[in-house]
Design an enzyme around this catalytic site. Structure first.
Site, PDB file in Angstrom:
ATOM      1  N   ASN A   1       0.926  -1.341  -0.021  1.00  0.00           N
ATOM      2  CA  ASN A   1      -0.384   0.288   0.224  1.00  0.00           C
ATOM      3  C   ASN A   1       1.112   1.540  -0.614  1.00  0.00           C
ATOM      4  O   ASN A   1       2.255   1.243   0.305  1.00  0.00           O
ATOM      5  CB  ASN A   1      -0.734   0.095   1.195  1.00  0.00           C
ATOM      6  N   LEU A   2       0.427   2.520   0.032  1.00  0.00           N
ATOM      7  CA  LEU A   2       1.195   3.851   0.269  1.00  0.00           C
ATOM      8  C   LEU A   2       1.822   3.867   1.201  1.00  0.00           C
ATOM      9  O   LEU A   2       2.949   4.480   0.497  1.00  0.00           O
ATOM     10  CB  LEU A   2       0.324   5.244  -0.018  1.00  0.00           C
ATOM     11  N   CYS A   3       1.430   2.876   2.608  1.00  0.00           N
ATOM     12  CA  CYS A   3       2.904   2.787   3.143  1.00  0.00           C
ATOM     13  C   CYS A   3       3.897   2.259   3.693  1.00  0.00           C
ATOM     14  O   CYS A   3       4.653   2.076   4.793  1.00  0.00           O
ATOM     15  CB  CYS A   3       2.245   3.520   5.089  1.00  0.00           C
TER      16      CYS A   3
ATOM     17  N   GLU B   1       3.579  -0.724   4.270  1.00  0.00           N
ATOM     18  CA  GLU B   1       3.417  -1.506   5.633  1.00  0.00           C
ATOM     19  C   GLU B   1       1.815  -2.963   5.504  1.00  0.00           C
ATOM     20  O   GLU B   1       2.206  -3.917   6.029  1.00  0.00           O
ATOM     21  CB  GLU B   1       3.000  -1.358   6.531  1.00  0.00           C
TER      22      GLU B   1
ATOM     23  N   PRO C   1       2.791   4.017   9.621  1.00  0.00           N
ATOM     24  CA  PRO C   1       3.382   5.254  10.388  1.00  0.00           C
ATOM     25  C   PRO C   1       2.668   5.662  11.216  1.00  0.00           C
ATOM     26  O   PRO C   1       3.543   6.550  12.422  1.00  0.00           O
ATOM     27  CB  PRO C   1       3.281   6.399   8.960  1.00  0.00           C
ATOM     28  N   THR C   2       1.715   6.046  11.627  1.00  0.00           N
ATOM     29  CA  THR C   2       0.669   6.119  12.749  1.00  0.00           C
ATOM     30  C   THR C   2       1.045   7.328  13.565  1.00  0.00           C
ATOM     31  O   THR C   2       0.818   8.403  14.587  1.00  0.00           O
ATOM     32  CB  THR C   2       0.815   5.629  13.835  1.00  0.00           C
ATOM     33  N   GLY C   3       1.788   8.651  12.264  1.00  0.00           N
ATOM     34  CA  GLY C   3       1.433  10.235  12.478  1.00  0.00           C
ATOM     35  C   GLY C   3       0.321  10.331  13.306  1.00  0.00           C
ATOM     36  O   GLY C   3       0.931  11.514  14.332  1.00  0.00           O
ATOM     37  N   SER C   4       0.006  11.122  12.647  1.00  0.00           N
ATOM     38  CA  SER C   4      -1.639  11.729  13.412  1.00  0.00           C
ATOM     39  C   SER C   4      -2.364  10.677  14.156  1.00  0.00           C
ATOM     40  O   SER C   4      -2.514  11.780  15.707  1.00  0.00           O
ATOM     41  CB  SER C   4      -3.032  11.844  12.436  1.00  0.00           C
ATOM     42  N   ILE C   5      -2.497   9.464  14.361  1.00  0.00           N
ATOM     43  CA  ILE C   5      -3.557   9.403  15.675  1.00  0.00           C
ATOM     44  C   ILE C   5      -2.163   9.447  16.158  1.00  0.00           C
ATOM     45  O   ILE C   5      -2.385   9.226  18.064  1.00  0.00           O
ATOM     46  CB  ILE C   5      -3.967   7.588  15.385  1.00  0.00           C
TER      47      ILE C   5
END
Length: 461
Positions: A141-143, A145, A341-345
């Site tokens: 996918n885009l990230c 994983e 990546p979990t940036g926002s959360i």
């Protein structure tokens, strides 16, 4: 509230269009080929690295000829296994010869300029794939994983029924490592997380994309991940990238893997249902469990035991029993773990992102007309030195840490490499090759930090 969607295209490095594909993200590329908003990634089989090691040329093949000759797309075969057969087959056009090292240097130049392309190490992914007897993983996918088997749909003429294959829905969630180590019943925590994600999978019915809807119904794939590693290490007095940090993530992810498998087995037992073609998987044959059952149990450092808190240390006997249970009852989920990546959360949770090092001890983020100043969790004057910023972390130690986690993740981990403008293409290539040798499956962005004006002036003086 919603955000704009994003897309990514992956292409095998032996594809005839690879040169144009690599150039398509460069800021100065021709507007006719430039991909302004679409992300790009390349698939690198082991044979490419072998040819590069020997300073040999690679041959670019016609993907159309491969499909016409073998009835499979280029993404559906192992180039490593078939490379020399393709070379010898007169029906497969050889479009161009390129020096492997020079081509990889061009890829590194593109990554310095744009952060793209992402990279998938094809054989690292598929050799470790628990469903390898069912089919190959051909993209992410885009990230980067999500690594799942996909089955191509056959779209027919208007008056004939379509044959829908299997595609991916990212049913993702992440556990806060710091909080998880304080939970007295770690197994119950993971079981609850798996059941929540299972509900997302079983309740999701994307009718406009029938192949995704079908996969949710029969594969039950989820992606349980983690976040707040760097924050927890700082709170535990452990330096990111140290031997103790690697021991910690190794033990923690083994426990997460074990209890996610146990939860999936329990759900399969309750529902009397396993995922599609479970009986052909490495889980059903028992092969998946062998490395755990035969592992050497070593004594962990006191700092690691303290950092693990209430997280159980998984023994060989525990794995033996779980293997027996899975052989009897099966698994409900075809895929269970993936670290996003979990940036926002992470910001919402007051966590550090994913298992990555922080980019700044205090981040300043501007959105529209507002500014957010975000100090990292647990940051104090006493521990700020432990918050080594990502660009100052030894990249090989970072890779070793990700490799320790990857052993226990059936899918992938979104891993970004952090460099400065003092790096050159040779240094970057060496870091990627090291990642490949350590079993890393994918590399997401290359993030580059530029020198400040003041630093540049100082260097000139």
């Amino acid at each position: 509230m919603q955000r704009n969607g994003s897309g990514v295209v992956f292409l095998n490095i032996f594809h005839g269009d690879i040169e144009s594909f690599i150039s398509s993200k460069k800021p100065n590329s021709d507007d006719k080929i430039r991909l302004a908003t679409l992300s790009t990634g390349i698939i690198l089989p082991d044979i490419f690295f072998e040819l590069m090691r020997r300073d040999k040329d690679i041959v670019l093949f016609s993907s159309y000829d491969i499909y016409k000759e073998y009835g499979k797309r280029m993404s559906e075969i192992s180039i490593t296994e078939m490379y020399y057969e393709l070379l010898d087959n007169p029906n497969i056009r050889k479009l161009k010869r390129l020096n492997a090292r020079k081509l990889y240097t061009e890829i590194k130049k593109a990554q310095f300029e744009s952060g793209y392309p992402f990279e998938i190490f094809d054989d690292n992914v598929n050799n470790a794939h628990p469903l390898k007897e069912i089919g190959r993983v051909k993209m992410s996918n885009l990230c980067t994983e999500i690594l799942q088997y996909q089955q191509t749909s056959i779209v027919t003429d208007q008056n004939e029924p379509n044959e829908y294959g299997l595609d991916v829905s990212c049913n993702l969630g992440s556990i806060d490592i710091h909080e998880a180590t304080k939970v007295q019943d770690f197994g119950q925590l993971v079981d609850t997380a798996m059941r929540l994600l299972t509900n997302v999978s079983t309740m999701t019915d994307i009718v406009n994309v029938p192949s995704v809807s079908k996969a949710n119904k029969v594969m039950h794939s989820v992606g349980l991940g983690v976040m707040n590693l760097h924050g927890h290490l700082v709170q535990s007095g452990i330096r990111y990238g140290s031997e103790e940090s690697i021991e910690f993530i190794d033990a923690f992810m083994e426990a997460l893997n074990y209890y996610s498998l146990k939860a999936s087995m329990e759900i399969a037992k309750e529902k009397n249902e396993t995922f599609y073609r479970f009986e052909e998987s490495d889980y059903a044959s028992g092969v998946y469990f062998e490395s755990y059952i035969n592992k050497g149990e070593k004594e962990l450092a006191p700092e690691v035991i303290k950092a693990l808190g209430a997280t159980p240390i998984i023994t060989q006997n525990m794995w033996r029993q779980l293997k027996s249970d899975v052989l009897e009852h099966g698994l409900f989920h075809s895929y269970r773990l993936a670290i996003a990546p979990t940036g926002s959360i992470s910001y919402i949770r007051s966590c550090t992102a994913s298992i990555s090092p922080v980019t700044e001890r205090v981040e300043v983020r501007d959105y529209a007309d507002s500014r957010t100043i975000y100090p990292m969790p647990f940051l104090t004057n006493d521990n700020e030195e432990l918050y080594t910023e990502a660009y100052d972390v030894n990249p090989y130690e970072l890779i070793d840490l990700y490799a320790a986690a990857q052993k226990h993740v059936d899918q992938g981990i979104s891993m970004t490499l952090y460099v400065t403008d003092q790096w050159n293409t040779e240094q970057l290539a060496k870091a990627y090759i090291y990642a490949w040798t350590r079993g890393i499956k994918t590399v997401y962005y290359v993030r580059q930090r530029l020198l400040t004006i003041e630093e540049c002036v100082a260097c000139q003086i």
